[in-house]
Every structure is written in C-alpha cells, then in structure tokens.
Write an enzyme that holds these catalytic residues in place. Sequence first.
Site, mmCIF file in Angstrom:
data_model
loop_
_atom_site.group_PDB
_atom_site.id
_atom_site.type_symbol
_atom_site.label_atom_id
_atom_site.label_comp_id
_atom_site.label_asym_id
_atom_site.label_seq_id
_atom_site.Cartn_x
_atom_site.Cartn_y
_atom_site.Cartn_z
ATOM 1 C CB SER A 10 -0.873 0.112 1.384
ATOM 2 O OG SER A 10 -1.367 1.447 1.600
ATOM 3 C CG HIS A 35 -3.944 -2.296 -1.186
ATOM 4 N ND1 HIS A 35 -5.071 -3.053 -1.124
ATOM 5 C CD2 HIS A 35 -4.008 -1.545 -0.238
ATOM 6 C CE1 HIS A 35 -5.756 -2.933 -0.392
ATOM 7 N NE2 HIS A 35 -5.451 -1.704 0.246
ATOM 8 C CG ASP A 37 -5.007 2.029 0.873
ATOM 9 O OD1 ASP A 37 -5.869 1.253 1.115
ATOM 10 O OD2 ASP A 37 -3.872 1.948 1.253
ATOM 11 C CG MET A 39 -8.912 6.426 2.423
ATOM 12 S SD MET A 39 -8.039 6.796 3.776
ATOM 13 C CE MET A 39 -7.071 5.284 3.929
ATOM 14 C CG HIS A 69 -9.024 -0.837 0.557
ATOM 15 N ND1 HIS A 69 -8.363 -0.845 1.535
ATOM 16 C CD2 HIS A 69 -10.231 -1.094 0.705
ATOM 17 C CE1 HIS A 69 -9.220 -0.815 2.677
ATOM 18 N NE2 HIS A 69 -10.310 -1.210 2.096
ATOM 19 C CG MET A 71 -11.230 2.159 2.797
ATOM 20 S SD MET A 71 -9.528 2.401 3.418
ATOM 21 C CE MET A 71 -8.690 2.652 2.098
ATOM 22 C CG MET A 140 -10.865 -3.663 6.160
ATOM 23 S SD MET A 140 -9.283 -3.342 5.376
ATOM 24 C CE MET A 140 -8.235 -1.844 6.313
ATOM 25 C CG ASP A 174 -5.406 -3.338 4.002
ATOM 26 O OD1 ASP A 174 -4.234 -2.911 4.250
ATOM 27 O OD2 ASP A 174 -6.138 -2.589 3.607
HETATM 28 C C1 DX5 Z 1 -5.605 1.527 5.843
HETATM 29 C C2 DX5 Z 1 -5.386 1.049 4.413
HETATM 30 C C3 DX5 Z 1 -4.331 0.322 4.192
HETATM 31 C C4 DX5 Z 1 -3.149 0.681 5.041
HETATM 32 C C5 DX5 Z 1 -1.955 -0.216 5.275
HETATM 33 O O1 DX5 Z 1 -7.127 2.197 6.029
HETATM 34 O O2 DX5 Z 1 -6.524 0.433 3.864
HETATM 35 O O3 DX5 Z 1 -3.989 -0.076 3.089
HETATM 36 O O4 DX5 Z 1 -2.376 1.575 4.124
HETATM 37 O O5 DX5 Z 1 -1.003 0.444 5.866
HETATM 38 P P1 DX5 Z 1 -0.148 -0.250 7.242
HETATM 39 O O6 DX5 Z 1 0.285 -1.596 6.754
HETATM 40 O O7 DX5 Z 1 0.731 0.732 7.554
HETATM 41 O O8 DX5 Z 1 -1.514 -0.671 8.101
HETATM 42 ZN ZN ZN Z 2 -6.165 -0.695 1.985
#
Ligand code: DX5
Ligand code: ZN
Length: 225
Positions: A10, A35, A37, A39, A69, A71, A140, A174
């Site tokens: 990520s 991956h 992320d 948001m 991903h 969110m 998660m 994750d």
């Molecule tokens: C959190 C994200 C993850 C995050 C993982 O909401 O979905 O993908 O970036 O990072 P680490 O491995 O540092 O928890």
């Molecule tokens: Zn993620």
Amino acid sequence: MSLEAKIGPSILNADLSQLAVESQKLLDNGADYLHLDVMDGHFVPNLTFGHPIVKCLRNKIKEAFFETHMMVAKPEQWITDMADAGVDQYTFHIEPVDDVIGVCRKIRESGMKVGLAIKPKTPVEVVEKYVEMADLVLIMTVEPGFGGQKFMDDMMPKVKHLRDHYPSLNIEVDGGVALNTIDCCAKAGANWIVSGTGVIKADDQRSVMMQLKSSVTNAIAQYSK
Ligand code: DX5
Ligand code: ZN
C-alpha cells in the site's frame, strides 16, 4: 486453480508527490500488485486520491496489476471512472451498500475483478453470502482510514473461517501486516497480503516482500496437503 501468494504494498504512507517513482520501485523490488487506498472523507475520516490520480499513475506504469481499495460511502459512483483509469480490481466495502450484487455486476461489466471488503466490526457471515460474486474477500485487520496502525489478531478467525469453507478463494488482509504479523495471517489462510508501512519504511523492501511471500507460500503448502 491453486492458490498463489501475492504481495501488494500500500502506497498510502509513501511520498505521494512521487507516486509513480515510489510505485515503480516497489514493483522493481518484487511487488505482485499495487494496493491503492481511495478514501472519501465520509466512509472513513480521511482523504486520499481518486480516479484522476490513478489514471495518471496508469499512464506511467502500464503493466502492473492495480487494486483500488475503495473506502468510500458510494462505491457504485466510481466504477466507470476507475475502469477507465485502468484499474484491474475494484475492492469495495459492503457496509454502506444496499445492492451488493448489483455493484458486483456493474464492476464485472466494466471489465474489472471484484473484491469485497469488511471492516473489523463486520461479521464474516455478512460477506460470506456474496462470496460467489467475488474474486477476493478483504478482511480488514485495522479500522480503515490510516496506515501504521496496530494489527488486530482477533480478525484471524474470520480469515480461517473463509479459508476452511472456500479453499480456492483469494483472501486478502490489510492493516498492520508486516514481518512480525505475517505468520498468523498466513497460517489463518490469507494469500493476498497488503503491507503499507512494513514495506515502505523498510531499508530493504525486496527482502521484506520476499519474507512476507515465503511465509504465505509455506503456509499454503502446509494447509493444502
Ligand atoms: C488503511 C489502509 C491500508 C493501510 C495499510 O485504511 O486500507 O491499506 O495503508 O498500511 P499499514 O500496513 O501501515 O497498516
Ligand atoms: Zn487498504
């Protein structure tokens, strides 16, 4: 088809002003996929980036497998844009969605693979009823929203439950996954591994990703006997 171990770093905690450079470095160091992320500040209390940035990244990086991903509160809203941006797999949280099957269909019609994600407080049974529609289920192991949080090992029974019932399902974990937590993920049955800070901040990314992968490969060999 036999299960494969895949490592998907990520980039959330990387230097996002250098997204393409950081991503290429991860791929050169052995990442199997990226991956990404996404948001929206509604589903989670944080903001990152959307399809315009993903599209720019795709223009620089032609070959790699991109998982977004999502969110976001309205995953149905971004399917077409993300497909157009060159995303390979659209992994979304089912919690805010009324018509999960409809969203899965739309993703597939747009030419992407389907990932279904659940937050820590969502029971595994809630996602289990849609497994047939999915290429992957993401369990998660932190509350989504931020990188660098503590791994929740009490999520492992969910992973184990899915692995016991769906031997060929791709199961992703994750959140807080790194060298010190990979073995329990691997033993529980996860085969797609997201790792953010554990990889990004490492001096030797290649070595960390290789160790993560071999933990998973060994576990698959054990439980597939
Ligand atoms: C959190 C994200 C993850 C995050 C993982 O909401 O979905 O993908 O970036 O990072 P680490 O491995 O540092 O928890
Ligand atoms: Zn993620």
